[in-house]
Design a protein around this motif. Structure first.
Motif, short mmCIF file in Angstrom:
data_model
loop_
_atom_site.label_atom_id
_atom_site.label_comp_id
_atom_site.label_asym_id
_atom_site.label_seq_id
_atom_site.Cartn_x
_atom_site.Cartn_y
_atom_site.Cartn_z
N GLY A 1 0.79 -1.22 0.00
CA GLY A 1 0.00 0.00 0.00
C GLY A 1 0.82 1.26 0.00
O GLY A 1 1.87 1.34 0.65
N LEU A 2 0.34 2.26 -0.74
CA LEU A 2 1.05 3.53 -0.85
C LEU A 2 1.02 4.29 0.46
O LEU A 2 0.02 4.28 1.17
CB LEU A 2 0.45 4.38 -1.96
CG LEU A 2 0.52 3.80 -3.37
CD1 LEU A 2 -0.12 4.76 -4.37
CD2 LEU A 2 1.96 3.48 -3.77
N ARG A 3 2.09 4.94 0.75
CA ARG A 3 2.21 5.78 1.93
C ARG A 3 1.78 7.22 1.61
O ARG A 3 1.50 7.56 0.48
CB ARG A 3 3.67 5.83 2.39
CG ARG A 3 4.11 4.69 3.28
CD ARG A 3 4.06 3.36 2.58
NE ARG A 3 4.79 2.36 3.35
CZ ARG A 3 4.46 1.08 3.42
NH1 ARG A 3 3.42 0.63 2.76
NH2 ARG A 3 5.17 0.25 4.13
N ASN A 4 1.77 8.01 2.66
CA ASN A 4 1.55 9.46 2.54
C ASN A 4 0.20 9.82 1.95
O ASN A 4 0.06 10.78 1.18
CB ASN A 4 2.70 10.11 1.74
CG ASN A 4 4.05 9.73 2.32
OD1 ASN A 4 4.16 9.51 3.53
ND2 ASN A 4 5.05 9.63 1.48
N GLN A 5 -0.79 9.01 2.29
CA GLN A 5 -2.16 9.32 1.94
C GLN A 5 -3.06 8.65 2.97
O GLN A 5 -2.61 7.90 3.83
CB GLN A 5 -2.47 8.83 0.52
CG GLN A 5 -2.44 7.30 0.36
CD GLN A 5 -2.81 6.87 -1.05
OE1 GLN A 5 -2.11 7.19 -2.02
NE2 GLN A 5 -3.93 6.17 -1.17
N TRP A 6 -4.35 8.94 2.85
CA TRP A 6 -5.35 8.32 3.73
C TRP A 6 -5.80 7.00 3.14
O TRP A 6 -5.84 6.83 1.91
CB TRP A 6 -6.55 9.25 3.88
CG TRP A 6 -6.24 10.55 4.56
CD1 TRP A 6 -5.63 11.64 3.99
CD2 TRP A 6 -6.51 10.91 5.91
NE1 TRP A 6 -5.52 12.65 4.92
CE2 TRP A 6 -6.05 12.22 6.10
CE3 TRP A 6 -7.11 10.24 6.99
CZ2 TRP A 6 -6.17 12.89 7.32
CZ3 TRP A 6 -7.23 10.90 8.20
CH2 TRP A 6 -6.76 12.21 8.36
N HIS A 7 -6.11 6.07 4.02
CA HIS A 7 -6.71 4.80 3.61
C HIS A 7 -7.84 4.46 4.58
O HIS A 7 -7.75 4.79 5.77
CB HIS A 7 -5.69 3.65 3.68
CG HIS A 7 -4.59 3.73 2.69
ND1 HIS A 7 -4.74 3.39 1.36
CD2 HIS A 7 -3.30 4.12 2.82
CE1 HIS A 7 -3.58 3.54 0.72
NE2 HIS A 7 -2.68 3.98 1.58
N PRO A 8 -8.86 3.75 4.12
CA PRO A 8 -9.85 3.24 5.06
C PRO A 8 -9.22 2.11 5.86
O PRO A 8 -8.30 1.43 5.38
CB PRO A 8 -10.96 2.72 4.15
CG PRO A 8 -10.24 2.30 2.90
CD PRO A 8 -9.10 3.29 2.74
N VAL A 9 -9.69 1.91 7.09
CA VAL A 9 -9.11 0.86 7.93
C VAL A 9 -10.14 -0.23 8.24
O VAL A 9 -10.02 -1.36 7.77
CB VAL A 9 -8.54 1.45 9.24
CG1 VAL A 9 -7.85 0.36 10.06
CG2 VAL A 9 -7.54 2.56 8.93
N ILE B 1 -13.60 4.18 9.37
CA ILE B 1 -12.44 4.85 9.94
C ILE B 1 -11.39 5.02 8.85
O ILE B 1 -11.00 4.04 8.20
CB ILE B 1 -11.86 4.02 11.10
CG1 ILE B 1 -12.86 3.93 12.25
CG2 ILE B 1 -10.52 4.61 11.57
CD1 ILE B 1 -12.52 2.87 13.29
N LEU B 2 -10.98 6.25 8.63
CA LEU B 2 -9.90 6.55 7.69
C LEU B 2 -8.69 7.00 8.51
O LEU B 2 -8.85 7.72 9.51
CB LEU B 2 -10.30 7.66 6.72
CG LEU B 2 -10.92 7.27 5.37
CD1 LEU B 2 -12.12 6.38 5.55
CD2 LEU B 2 -11.30 8.51 4.58
#
Lengths: 74, 338
Positions: free
Chosen positions: B16-24, B123-124
């Motif tokens: 997964g890419l870093r430095n961004q938001w992701h859903p959890v 949750i992001l």
């Protein structure tokens, strides 16, 4: 709430298993939408023509149908 | 522990890419006063919610000896590690070392704490690497913020790489085949021409010769979080309100695991909204689930090297574009700390 992998839950929007009345109403609504149209007056007429009435047995009016949908779809 | 800026591009591409938001996970996975261990971007995390609802996300690692905080105790406003009782606040600060009061660990912020937001039941979190701890701006999908739109979240966990889950969404043509026997995607041509249309936030991948019949277009949006938007017609049985849309997001859990988030939405108000919600809960949700299971079965059965041995054609332009974009981002992030 389980935390075992994987989480695969078919029903995530329900608060309860639908009652026989709710199943019957939903199935009839689908039929009415398919055959009679999407206008409120058509829907009320279509449900009444199929004798699928409110929980109290009374024929639907636009007001009572609206109120029941708001209860069931809250 | 935090996400390392020295990770290889291969590792970032896989997890997964870093430095961004992701859903959890969905919000309701963490009840008030509870905590929950989760895996995301290949690392272990602890979601911790105070009884007043305030949520925090900590690296699941005690700063003392590395024991999982998720095995510890929820103390209301802190978590205490089970191993030696070290207490950590929601922002990652060590508040107490009971075995050695006054120990130098006390008062130090030694546990990574990720910025979190709760959006439409999910949750992001912002997953910045060491070089980028401050969250990037997050613009939420309009269908999730528009009061004229009503949405239900469906969350599922798949044993498939996160990229396959996103690629599946950038591949509308599979709708006419994999989902042919479904309540919404039975219609439309099984041949099509596609084009890519650029937008300021991503791109559309769409059929040039059919719209509003099957799964005919998809928009990839990169607005601090990656999401897709698409629309699929409903049969007349679904009642008034027109097609339903999907906002899709994917949590990269690990190399072979994904959490998929699908908000099924419809532009409906008043009694039409109530009717849709009633039918969705009673009958439609099950049918959507059956369609989603077709995707899961297919993606979980894909071999690990599926994207290494392919013969792509015109319908795969959306996927090719996506991979190029994600590969370039992974390359850039792997050298960010160099």
């Amino acid at each position: 709430m389980t935390d075992t992998w994987p989480y695969l839950d078919v029903h995530q929007s329900r608060t309860h298993e639908p009652t026989p009345y709710e199943y019957k109403l939903a199935a009839t609504l689908e039929e009415v939408y398919t055959r009679e149209g999407h206008e409120l007056a058509d829907v009320v007429r279509g449900l009444n023509a199929r004798q699928v009435h409110a929980a109290d047995g009374a024929p639907w009016t636009e007001e009572s149908f609206r109120a029941e949908m708001n209860r069931l779809g809250a | 522990m935090t996400l390392s800026s020295s990770a290889t591009a291969e590792h970032i591409y896989a997890t997964g890419l870093r430095n961004q938001w992701h859903p959890v996970v969905p919000s309701h996975f963490v009840a008030p006063g509870a905590m929950r261990k989760v895996t995301a971007l290949g690392e272990q995390w602890l979601l911790f919610r105070r009884s007043d609802g305030a949520l925090s996300m900590l690296a699941d690692r005690c700063p003392h000896r590395g024991a999982p905080l998720s095995l510890g105790k929820h103390l209301g406003d802190r978590v205490a590690c089970w191993y030696h009782g070290v207490e950590v606040e929601p922002d990652g600060t060590v508040s107490s070392v009971p075995g050695l009061p006054g120990c130098s660990l006390e008062g130090k912020k030694l546990v990574t704490s990720l910025p979190v937001r709760e959006v439409a039941g999910a949750i992001l979190a912002y997953f910045g690497d060491e070089e980028h701890p401050e969250p990037v701006a997050l613009t939420l999908p309009e269908p999730l913020t528009d009061p004229g739109v009503d949405a239900f979240l469906c969350y599922a966990e798949w044993d498939a790489p996160w990229r396959y889950a996103v690629e599946n969404l950038l591949d509308p043509m599979h709708g006419a085949f994999l989902h042919h026997d479904s309540h919404t995607m039975f219609d439309g041509d099984t041949t099509a021409k596609f084009r890519i249309r650029e937008t300021g936030r991503g791109y559309f991948f769409e059929k040039t010769d059919q719209r509003g019949v099957n799964f005919d277009w998809v928009e990839l949006c990169r607005t601090g979080v990656d999401w897709v938007d698409l629309s699929i017609p409903y049969p007349p049985s679904a009642g008034p309100g027109g097609p339903f849309g999907i906002v899709g997001m994917v949590c990269p859990v690990g190399e072979r695991r994904s959490g998929v988030f699908f908000w099924r939405y419809r532009r409906v108000e008043d009694w039409q909204r109530a009717s849709w919600r009633f039918l969705y809960r009673t009958l439609i949700e099950q049918r959507h689930w059956d369609v989603l299971e077709q995707d899961r079965v297919m993606l979980e059965a894909m071999p690990a090297d599926a994207d290494q041995q392919e013969n792509l054609y015109q319908h795969d332009l959306g996927v090719v574009r996506l991979r190029r974009l994600y590969r370039a981002a992974a390359e850039a992030q792997s050298t960010a700390g160099a």
